[in-house]
Design a protein around this motif. Structure first.
Motif, mmCIF file in Angstrom:
data_model
loop_
_atom_site.group_PDB
_atom_site.id
_atom_site.type_symbol
_atom_site.label_atom_id
_atom_site.label_comp_id
_atom_site.label_asym_id
_atom_site.label_seq_id
_atom_site.Cartn_x
_atom_site.Cartn_y
_atom_site.Cartn_z
ATOM 1 N N GLU A 66 -12.418 0.328 -1.021
ATOM 2 C CA GLU A 66 -12.590 1.521 -0.250
ATOM 3 C C GLU A 66 -13.473 2.602 -0.771
ATOM 4 O OE1 GLU A 66 -8.663 4.081 -0.106
ATOM 5 O OE2 GLU A 66 -7.629 2.077 0.003
ATOM 6 N N GLU A 82 -3.693 1.007 -5.466
ATOM 7 C CA GLU A 82 -3.870 1.979 -6.391
ATOM 8 C C GLU A 82 -2.635 2.030 -7.236
ATOM 9 O OE1 GLU A 82 -5.312 5.353 -4.320
ATOM 10 O OE2 GLU A 82 -7.382 4.491 -4.262
ATOM 11 N N TRP A 95 -13.306 3.366 4.090
ATOM 12 C CA TRP A 95 -12.103 3.894 4.215
ATOM 13 C C TRP A 95 -12.122 5.168 5.029
ATOM 14 C CZ3 TRP A 95 -6.850 2.354 3.643
ATOM 15 C CH2 TRP A 95 -6.000 3.481 4.153
ATOM 16 N N GLU A 103 -2.838 10.893 6.448
ATOM 17 C CA GLU A 103 -3.386 11.200 5.005
ATOM 18 C C GLU A 103 -2.318 11.535 4.093
ATOM 19 O OE1 GLU A 103 -5.951 9.747 3.803
ATOM 20 O OE2 GLU A 103 -5.447 10.870 1.682
ATOM 21 N N HIS A 146 0.732 -1.287 -0.071
ATOM 22 C CA HIS A 146 -0.060 0.047 0.043
ATOM 23 C C HIS A 146 0.912 1.436 -0.116
ATOM 24 C CE1 HIS A 146 -4.224 1.775 1.105
ATOM 25 N NE2 HIS A 146 -3.238 2.602 1.043
#
Ligand code: BGC
Length: 427
Positions: free
Chosen positions: A341, A159, A379, A386, A114
């Motif tokens: 998510e 992603e 999520w 963040e 991730h």
């Protein structure tokens, strides 16, 4: 009151990622990136939510609320702190954590990568290195050998498009901070090969496991004139990575908003002609993407268009998830889909409740059209780090006071848990 009903066995859960919640992830590229002089990151991740040690309590809250799935990631830089040398204690940690999830009656969904990579991997070229996939595959094999008997659901790479565009094309201020189209291209090759390698590793060791990548997908709304340009942009963010997923067991879809791209109609022939020119696609377009993300800012500038916005600056638009599920289904008809998510950054939990209810209803509507959606994961479980925005946006079903590490279960966790337990959502 009307209600929508979900099938038994539907995955209801929440997601996190190692670097964003564990704390002290010192061997990762992001840690170095956060601490380098002039870093674009608002604040360093530091101890984050101390989930590395506090996971038992966090998992208990998730399970007590009624959720049946927890998606979390293994930190490569902990498992392989230097190239080729694996840390048995780190692997044992993730095994204990996974066992805790299983013992709580919750299905673990494990992400192998991730965003963050070990510093030594970054130093040898990261995803742009020729042999990135081999190196990643060796790490995956260790993790799958260690956890595979406990885990059915695997996400290979989270992603990949955002990694390639955000980090290698320089659009989001992420590491490694390169800028050229060639860098994007090399990283895209490494990430797509890396995904395929991880899929092969998991399937060879556990053929009945369910493996996919998780894709950041936006509901793009281009005007007619903008269409050809948006198609290229979407290729760089999404399609180049979706293309290689034909053999996957499912597609993970993650969507946060929609994005109108208005261009006046008279520009149509010009945009068409421009997109046929290679330097426009490979040099001008990346520059425009960087400019657009830069202008978009960090969500603190009040919107002037009157739209309701989240703390990220995104339009509040939970239904976008159904649009991207439909697109994913159109690319791979019949393939299982999981919302891996879907979430909102807000300081007002009633907005989060609204986001979840509207999002889940939209997912159900897509299922009514025949889309094989198998789960919905919010999520995030916790208020997380963040990335470049630091701790300002709050996504959590559980609030975290970082000075005391005290957790506050928000009503939204109970709302999602009640839907999970009953399979019903009053509308
Ligand atoms: C990422 C998460 C991130 C979330 C909210 C997703 O793109 O997978 O790491 O925190 O969006 O922005």
């Amino acid at each position: 009151m009307a209600e929508v009903v979900f099938p038994p066995g539907f995955l209801w859960g929440a997601a996190t990622a190692g670097h964003q919640v564990e704390g002290d992830n010192r061997n990762s590229d992001w840690w170095a990136w956060e601490h380098k002089p002039g870093s674009p990151v608002a604040e360093p991740s530091g101890a984050t939510c101390e989930h590395f040690t506090r996971y038992p309590g966090d998992v208990e809250m998730l399970a007590d609320a009624g959720l049946n799935t927890y998606r979390y990631s293994v930190e490569w830089s902990r498992v392989e702190p230097s190239e080729g040398s694996f840390d048995d204690e780190a692997l044992a940690h993730y095994r204990r954590m996974t066992q805790t999830v299983v013992d709580a009656g919750v299905i673990p969904m494990v992400t192998l990568n991730h965003f963050t990579v070990p510093q030594w991997f970054a130093a040898r070229g990261g995803w742009a290195a020729r042999d990135a996939a081999d190196v990643f595959g060796r790490y995956c094999e260790r993790v799958v050998r260690s956890l595979g008997d406990l885990v059915e659901w695997w996400c290979t790479i989270n992603e990949p498009g955002n990694v390639a565009v955000g980090g290698y094309l320089g659009a989001l201020g992420w590491p490694p901070g390169t800028h050229r189209y060639e860098d994007w291209k090399r990283a895209a090759r490494g990430l797509t090969q890396g995904h395929r390698r991880a899929l092969a590793v998991v399937k060879s060791l556990h053929p009945s496991s369910r493996v996919g990548a998780t894709h950041g997908m936006i509901e793009w709304l281009p005007s007619t004139a903008a269409k050809p340009a948006v198609e290229h942009v979407r290729r760089m963010f999404e399609d180049a990575f979706l293309d290689v997923c034909g053999d996957d067991d499912y597609l993970g879809v993650q969507t946060y908003t929609r994005l109108p791209v208005p261009l006046p109609v008279w520009l149509t022939p010009l945009v068409h002609a421009a997109m046929a020119v290679r330097p426009v696609r490979e040099q001008l377009l990346p520059r425009l993407i960087r400019q657009a993300t830069h202008d978009f800012g960090d969500g603190t500038t009040p919107a002037t268009d009157g739209l309701r916005r989240t703390q990220m600056g995104y339009e509040f638009r939970p239904e976008s998830i159904a649009a991207t599920l439909r697109r994913a289904a159109s690319l791979f008809p019949g393939k299982d889909l999981v919302v891996t998510e879907h979430g909102v950054a807000t300081s007002d939990d009633t907005e989060r409740v609204e986001f979840i209810k509207r999002g889940a209803s939209a997912v159900r509507a897509a299922m009514d059209e025949g889309l094989p959606v198998r789960g919905y994961l919010y999520w995030s479980l916790l208020d997380n780090f963040e990335w470049t925005l630091g701790y300002r946006p709050t996504f959590g079903l559980i609030g975290v006071d970082r000075s005391t590490q005290e957790r506050t279960v928000r009503p939204s966790l109970h709302v999602l848990g009640d839907i999970a337990k009953s399979g019903r959502l009053p509308v």
